[in-house]
Every structure is written in C-alpha cells, then in structure tokens.
Design a protein around this motif. Structure first.
Motif, short mmCIF file in Angstrom:
data_model
loop_
_atom_site.label_atom_id
_atom_site.label_comp_id
_atom_site.label_asym_id
_atom_site.label_seq_id
_atom_site.Cartn_x
_atom_site.Cartn_y
_atom_site.Cartn_z
N GLY A 104 53.86 25.17 46.91
CA GLY A 104 54.31 25.59 45.59
C GLY A 104 55.47 24.80 45.05
N LEU A 105 55.61 23.57 45.51
CA LEU A 105 56.65 22.70 44.99
C LEU A 105 56.02 21.36 44.63
N CYS A 106 56.71 20.60 43.81
CA CYS A 106 56.22 19.26 43.51
C CYS A 106 57.33 18.25 43.73
N VAL A 107 56.94 17.05 43.99
CA VAL A 107 57.89 15.97 44.23
C VAL A 107 57.51 14.77 43.39
N LEU A 108 58.45 13.88 43.19
CA LEU A 108 58.22 12.72 42.34
C LEU A 108 57.98 11.46 43.16
N SER A 109 57.49 11.62 44.35
CA SER A 109 57.23 10.48 45.22
C SER A 109 55.79 10.02 45.08
N VAL A 110 55.60 8.71 44.93
CA VAL A 110 54.26 8.14 44.83
C VAL A 110 53.42 8.49 46.04
N THR A 111 54.04 8.50 47.20
CA THR A 111 53.30 8.72 48.44
C THR A 111 52.83 10.16 48.61
N ALA A 112 53.29 11.05 47.75
CA ALA A 112 52.89 12.46 47.85
C ALA A 112 51.61 12.76 47.10
N TYR A 113 51.00 11.75 46.50
CA TYR A 113 49.80 11.95 45.69
C TYR A 113 48.72 10.97 46.12
N ARG A 114 47.53 11.48 46.36
CA ARG A 114 46.44 10.62 46.85
C ARG A 114 45.37 10.34 45.81
N SER A 115 45.36 11.07 44.72
CA SER A 115 44.34 10.85 43.68
C SER A 115 45.04 10.44 42.40
N TRP A 116 44.53 9.39 41.77
CA TRP A 116 45.19 8.81 40.60
C TRP A 116 44.20 8.56 39.48
N GLY A 117 44.72 8.66 38.26
CA GLY A 117 43.95 8.25 37.10
C GLY A 117 44.07 6.75 36.88
N GLN A 118 43.44 6.29 35.80
CA GLN A 118 43.39 4.85 35.53
C GLN A 118 44.60 4.37 34.73
N GLY A 119 45.34 5.28 34.14
CA GLY A 119 46.54 4.93 33.39
C GLY A 119 46.29 4.79 31.91
N THR A 120 47.34 4.99 31.13
CA THR A 120 47.30 4.80 29.69
C THR A 120 48.59 4.10 29.27
N GLN A 121 48.45 3.12 28.39
CA GLN A 121 49.60 2.30 27.99
C GLN A 121 50.42 3.00 26.92
#
Length: 126
Positions: A104-121
């Motif tokens: 029930g917490l979130c963190v701002l670390s890249v390594t804490a997330y395994r699924s990603w979108g394609q990005g938007t500019q």
C-alpha cells in the motif's frame, strides 16, 4: 496481458498545463501501484509521481511538488497526471509504469516497476 498506454503529451508554452493519461489493461488498480517517470535527452529516467494501490498513498518529486497532481479513475482504469505551471525543464518523454503493490505504498524508483508504457513527449517551449 498487462498493457499501459500514455497519451496527452504535446507542445505547450511555459506556464501552461497538460494532462497526461495512462490507460491500463490486464491489471486492477486496486492491486498495482502506478508511477509516472520522465526522461530528458542525455539524462537518466527520474520518478516524478506515484500512486499506491487503492489510491491510499501518493508521492511526488520535489521538482514537481505543488505543480503536478496524480489521480485515477477506476471506472476507466486510467491514471492521470495533471501538470500545471509547466517549465522548459519539464521537457521530456513521460512514461507510466506499474507493478504489484503488496504494502500500500509507492516509490519513485525505476527499479520498483516492471511494466512500462511506450512514453509520450512533452515539450515546454515558447
């Protein structure tokens, strides 16, 4: 299959606003944390905001605190990032990411997330 699709990026003048959307499928927001990240040319990807499962906890990077707001619409299975008072230094590709949230917490670390979108500019320029 888990999928994240960002939208809402574009060109905006300094001081303007944009709302990014992250449409998710293949998961329930009640069990996943969602993070927003950005990457400017030549820089590392940085975490800017996140929302825990069930929306009980959120977090912001100091660089966007007070200007950006993360929210979600469970009915649409979408997480938003409202960006106000945009600055040229906010220019980057913005990504949303997801991972299972067991505490029930979130963190701002890249390594804490395994699924990603394609990005938007997002480009902030006069």
């Amino acid at each position: 299959q888990l999928q994240l699709v960002e939208s809402g990026g574009g060109l905006v003048q300094p001081g303007g606003s944009l709302r990014l959307s992250c449409a998710v499928s293949g998961l329930s927001l009640d069990y996943y944390r969602i993070g927003w990240f950005r990457q400017a040319p030549g820089k590392e990807r940085e975490g800017i905001s996140c929302l825990s499962s069930r929306g009980s906890s959120s977090n912001y990077a100091d660089s966007v605190k007070g200007r950006f707001t993360i929210s979600r619409d469970n009915a649409k299975n979408t997480v938003y990032l409202q960006m106000n008072s945009l600055k040229p230094e906010d220019t980057a590709v913005y990504y949303c990411a997801a991972d299972r949230d067991l505490i029930g917490l979130c963190v701002l670390s890249v390594t804490a997330y395994r699924s990603w979108g394609q990005g938007t500019q997002v480009t902030v320029s006069a």
